[in-house]
Structure formats: structure tokens, C-alpha cells
Design a protein around this motif. Structure first.
Motif, PDB file in Angstrom:
ATOM      1  N   LEU A 137       0.863  -1.143  -0.207  1.00  0.00           N
ATOM      2  CA  LEU A 137      -0.093   0.148  -0.083  1.00  0.00           C
ATOM      3  C   LEU A 137       0.934   1.322   0.303  1.00  0.00           C
ATOM      4  CD1 LEU A 137      -3.012  -1.133   2.446  1.00  0.00           C
ATOM      5  CD2 LEU A 137      -3.680  -0.387   0.007  1.00  0.00           C
ATOM      6  N   GLY A 138       2.006   1.415   0.701  1.00  0.00           N
ATOM      7  CA  GLY A 138       2.564   2.192   0.529  1.00  0.00           C
ATOM      8  C   GLY A 138       3.230   2.595  -0.507  1.00  0.00           C
ATOM      9  N   ALA A 139       4.104   1.679  -1.213  1.00  0.00           N
ATOM     10  CA  ALA A 139       4.560   1.493  -2.555  1.00  0.00           C
ATOM     11  C   ALA A 139       3.425   1.974  -3.731  1.00  0.00           C
ATOM     12  CB  ALA A 139       5.424   0.071  -2.747  1.00  0.00           C
ATOM     13  N   GLY A 140       2.274   1.658  -3.372  1.00  0.00           N
ATOM     14  CA  GLY A 140       1.298   2.120  -4.222  1.00  0.00           C
ATOM     15  C   GLY A 140       0.890   3.410  -4.077  1.00  0.00           C
ATOM     16  N   VAL A 141       0.816   4.344  -3.146  1.00  0.00           N
ATOM     17  CA  VAL A 141       0.819   5.375  -2.831  1.00  0.00           C
ATOM     18  C   VAL A 141       1.504   6.527  -3.281  1.00  0.00           C
ATOM     19  CG1 VAL A 141       0.583   7.580  -1.053  1.00  0.00           C
ATOM     20  CG2 VAL A 141      -0.725   5.244  -0.483  1.00  0.00           C
ATOM     21  N   ALA A 142       2.931   5.891  -2.669  1.00  0.00           N
ATOM     22  CA  ALA A 142       4.582   6.784  -3.264  1.00  0.00           C
ATOM     23  C   ALA A 142       4.809   6.912  -4.426  1.00  0.00           C
ATOM     24  CB  ALA A 142       5.891   5.907  -2.662  1.00  0.00           C
ATOM     25  N   SER A 143       4.065   5.978  -5.471  1.00  0.00           N
ATOM     26  CA  SER A 143       4.528   5.710  -6.740  1.00  0.00           C
ATOM     27  C   SER A 143       2.990   6.176  -7.341  1.00  0.00           C
ATOM     28  CB  SER A 143       4.637   4.413  -7.408  1.00  0.00           C
ATOM     29  OG  SER A 143       3.057   3.562  -7.027  1.00  0.00           O
ATOM     30  N   GLY A 144       2.180   7.093  -7.086  1.00  0.00           N
ATOM     31  CA  GLY A 144       1.239   6.974  -7.487  1.00  0.00           C
ATOM     32  C   GLY A 144       0.019   6.421  -8.232  1.00  0.00           C
ATOM     33  N   ARG A 145       0.124   5.337  -7.785  1.00  0.00           N
ATOM     34  CA  ARG A 145      -0.278   3.898  -8.323  1.00  0.00           C
ATOM     35  C   ARG A 145      -2.342   3.896  -7.638  1.00  0.00           C
ATOM     36  NH1 ARG A 145      -2.741   1.055 -11.729  1.00  0.00           N
ATOM     37  NH2 ARG A 145      -2.335  -1.181 -12.306  1.00  0.00           N
ATOM     38  N   PHE A 146      -1.945   4.194  -6.339  1.00  0.00           N
ATOM     39  CA  PHE A 146      -3.092   4.511  -5.119  1.00  0.00           C
ATOM     40  C   PHE A 146      -3.697   6.132  -4.740  1.00  0.00           C
ATOM     41  CE2 PHE A 146      -1.808   0.000  -3.457  1.00  0.00           C
ATOM     42  CZ  PHE A 146      -2.406  -0.326  -4.707  1.00  0.00           C
ATOM     43  N   ALA A 147      -4.529   5.701  -5.293  1.00  0.00           N
ATOM     44  CA  ALA A 147      -4.383   7.800  -4.437  1.00  0.00           C
ATOM     45  C   ALA A 147      -4.336   7.887  -3.166  1.00  0.00           C
ATOM     46  CB  ALA A 147      -6.444   7.518  -4.467  1.00  0.00           C
ATOM     47  N   ALA A 148      -4.020   8.965  -2.587  1.00  0.00           N
ATOM     48  CA  ALA A 148      -2.818   9.312  -1.404  1.00  0.00           C
ATOM     49  C   ALA A 148      -4.275   8.596  -0.490  1.00  0.00           C
ATOM     50  CB  ALA A 148      -3.399  10.980  -1.593  1.00  0.00           C
ATOM     51  N   LEU A 149      -3.980   8.142   0.422  1.00  0.00           N
ATOM     52  CA  LEU A 149      -4.850   7.633   1.737  1.00  0.00           C
ATOM     53  C   LEU A 149      -3.512   7.078   3.096  1.00  0.00           C
ATOM     54  CD1 LEU A 149      -3.654   4.254   1.142  1.00  0.00           C
ATOM     55  CD2 LEU A 149      -6.055   4.352  -0.552  1.00  0.00           C
ATOM     56  N   ASP A 150      -3.947   6.752   3.992  1.00  0.00           N
ATOM     57  CA  ASP A 150      -4.059   5.827   4.898  1.00  0.00           C
ATOM     58  C   ASP A 150      -3.464   4.953   4.905  1.00  0.00           C
ATOM     59  OD1 ASP A 150      -2.595   5.814   7.480  1.00  0.00           O
ATOM     60  OD2 ASP A 150      -4.272   6.528   8.826  1.00  0.00           O
ATOM     61  N   PRO A 151      -2.232   3.960   5.186  1.00  0.00           N
ATOM     62  CA  PRO A 151      -2.608   2.386   4.582  1.00  0.00           C
ATOM     63  C   PRO A 151      -2.933   1.924   5.941  1.00  0.00           C
ATOM     64  CG  PRO A 151      -0.166   3.958   4.447  1.00  0.00           C
ATOM     65  CD  PRO A 151      -0.893   4.994   4.728  1.00  0.00           C
ATOM     66  N   VAL A 152      -2.848   1.785   7.063  1.00  0.00           N
ATOM     67  CA  VAL A 152      -3.013   1.703   7.982  1.00  0.00           C
ATOM     68  C   VAL A 152      -4.942   1.764   8.061  1.00  0.00           C
ATOM     69  CG1 VAL A 152      -3.166   1.488  10.468  1.00  0.00           C
ATOM     70  CG2 VAL A 152      -1.238   2.425   9.941  1.00  0.00           C
ATOM     71  N   VAL A 153      -5.635   2.169   8.068  1.00  0.00           N
ATOM     72  CA  VAL A 153      -6.933   2.815   7.760  1.00  0.00           C
ATOM     73  C   VAL A 153      -7.211   1.520   6.176  1.00  0.00           C
ATOM     74  CG1 VAL A 153      -8.331   4.137   7.540  1.00  0.00           C
ATOM     75  CG2 VAL A 153      -7.278   4.922   8.484  1.00  0.00           C
ATOM     76  N   ALA A 154      -6.394   2.038   4.666  1.00  0.00           N
ATOM     77  CA  ALA A 154      -6.576   1.219   4.402  1.00  0.00           C
ATOM     78  C   ALA A 154      -6.518  -0.198   3.762  1.00  0.00           C
ATOM     79  CB  ALA A 154      -5.781   1.916   2.506  1.00  0.00           C
ATOM     80  N   LEU A 155      -5.722  -0.840   5.274  1.00  0.00           N
ATOM     81  CA  LEU A 155      -5.118  -1.826   5.866  1.00  0.00           C
ATOM     82  C   LEU A 155      -6.365  -3.024   6.212  1.00  0.00           C
ATOM     83  CD1 LEU A 155      -3.360  -4.180   6.356  1.00  0.00           C
ATOM     84  CD2 LEU A 155      -2.630  -3.971   8.203  1.00  0.00           C
TER      85      LEU A 155
END
Length: 211
Positions: A137-155
Motif C-alpha cells: 500500500l505504501g509503495a502504491g501511494v508513493a508511486s501514484g498507483r494508488f490515491a493518497a490514503l492512510d495505509p493503516v486505514v486502508a489495511l
């Protein structure tokens, strides 16, 4: 979690074997009924070890059953490490996690029954898929693959959805598990911000054989 050092002598090997037999027995009990109220005597008999051996390894049944769930989580996580090595797209890793989990209900039923019955309390565990999912999730947010989100909440969302999928596989074995998992993976990817057409494609890419 780093692997423990291998036992160095016969005594340590036997001690490790006894501990693993107790953990394996607890896993079987959890998979069959989810009942952590089994007596220590019943657990020891199932493990084929002496009653007194229990307290050489665990202070309580709660500690044993926690170790059993952690053991299952680590086996689950290692299965994904082994089969998804080389995939770099965070979206594909997330989708493959859902789809492989659905298949493992058939190929690894005991393991998945443990997660089905006890997994909710371990969604944010430091073991199993949780740290791997946070990484992706962190890698996806950092690369722009995922929208900006809180990885812990997404988990939390991903973990709850995954457990619901496992429950679906066991309660509705008549459904096409692969198709249900692909559809759910597609919805999750869209929730994470992957464009609809891309999410549809990623959720249906070929999967590695579970073996």
C-alpha cells in the motif's frame, strides 16, 4: 519476523519438535471448531506429547493458541512471498492476494479455516500478510498507483474484505471462487484509486500455480 536459529543438538531438536507438535495440534483445533477452550490434556494428547511438556513451552492455553494463529499467519504470508516474487506492480500484488486466498480455501483448508475463525483480531498484526500489505500500500501511494490514503486505514478495509471473501468461500462453495475473488479484487483496486478499466484488467491477470 526473522526465522529462529536451527536447533543445535538433539535436546534442542526434540524441544523444537515438541513445541511445533503443540502448535500444530492447536491449529487443528482452531480449524475444526475455533474452540480455544480445549483442555491442556486434550491438546497434549492430540500432539502426542506428555501433559507436563506443555508448560515447558507455554505459560497458558491463550499463549499457545496465539502462537498457533501467528504460525498460520506466517505460513500464509510466506506462501505469497514464494508465489508472487517478481511482481512489482502494487495493484497486481493486492489483487493477487485476494485471488490466491480464495484458491487457498481449497488447497490449504486448515490454514484458511484458522484465518477465517481467528483472523479478525490479527488484521494489524506484525505477522502474516499485514506487514506485506502495508508495504505494498505504501509503495502504491508513493508511486501514484494508488490515491493518497492512510495505509493503516486502508489495511483495515483490505483485511476485513479479505476475511469476508474467505468466509464466502467456505459458506458458499457453490459459487465460482475465482470469479468472486476477481470481482472483489477489482472493487478493492477501484477503492484504492485505480481507474476502472485498469482495475478490471489487473484483477484478471494470470496467477501463479499454488502447487
Amino acid at each position: 519476523m526473522s526465522s529462529p536459529a536451527p536447533p543445535r543438538n538433539r535436546f534442542e531438536r526434540r524441544r523444537a519438535e515438541t513445541r511445533q507438535a503443540l502448535v500444530r495440534a492447536a491449529r487443528q483445533i482452531l480449524a475444526e471448531s475455533g474452540d480455544a477452550g480445549a483442555s491442556i490434556q486434550a491438546i497434549a494428547e492430540r500432539a502426542d506429547v506428555g501433559f507436563g511438556s506443555f508448560y515447558n513451552h507455554f505459560e497458558s492455553k491463550a499463549e499457545l493458541f496465539d502462537a498457533a494463529v501467528v504460525d498460520a499467519l506466517e505460513e500464509f504470508g510466506q506462501a505469497f512471498d514464494d508465489r508472487l516474487a517478481g511482481i512489482e506492480d502494487p495493484a497486481e500484488l493486492v489483487a493477487a492476494g485476494f485471488r490466491l486466498s480464495a484458491r487457498m480455501a481449497d488447497s490449504h483448508p486448515e490454514l484458511m479455516q484458522v484465518l477465517r475463525r481467528r483472523g479478525l483480531g490479527y488484521i494489524h498484526s506484525e505477522f502474516g500478510l499485514a506487514p506485506r500489505a502495508l508495504r505494498d500500500l505504501g509503495a502504491g501511494v508513493a508511486s501514484g498507483r494508488f490515491a493518497a490514503l492512510d495505509p493503516v486505514v486502508a489495511l483495515s478495509a483490505l483485511g476485513g474484505t479479505l476475511l469476508s471473501l474467505v468466509e464466502l468461500r467456505f459458506t458458499r462453495p457453490d459459487l465460482d471462487g475465482d470469479e468472486a475473488a476477481s470481482r472483489l479484487a477489482e472493487m478493492v483496486l477501484r477503492m484504492l484509486g485505480v481507474p476502472p478499466e485498469d482495475a478490471h484488467d489487473v484483477a484478471r491477470r494470470p496467477l501463479p500455480d499454488l502447487g
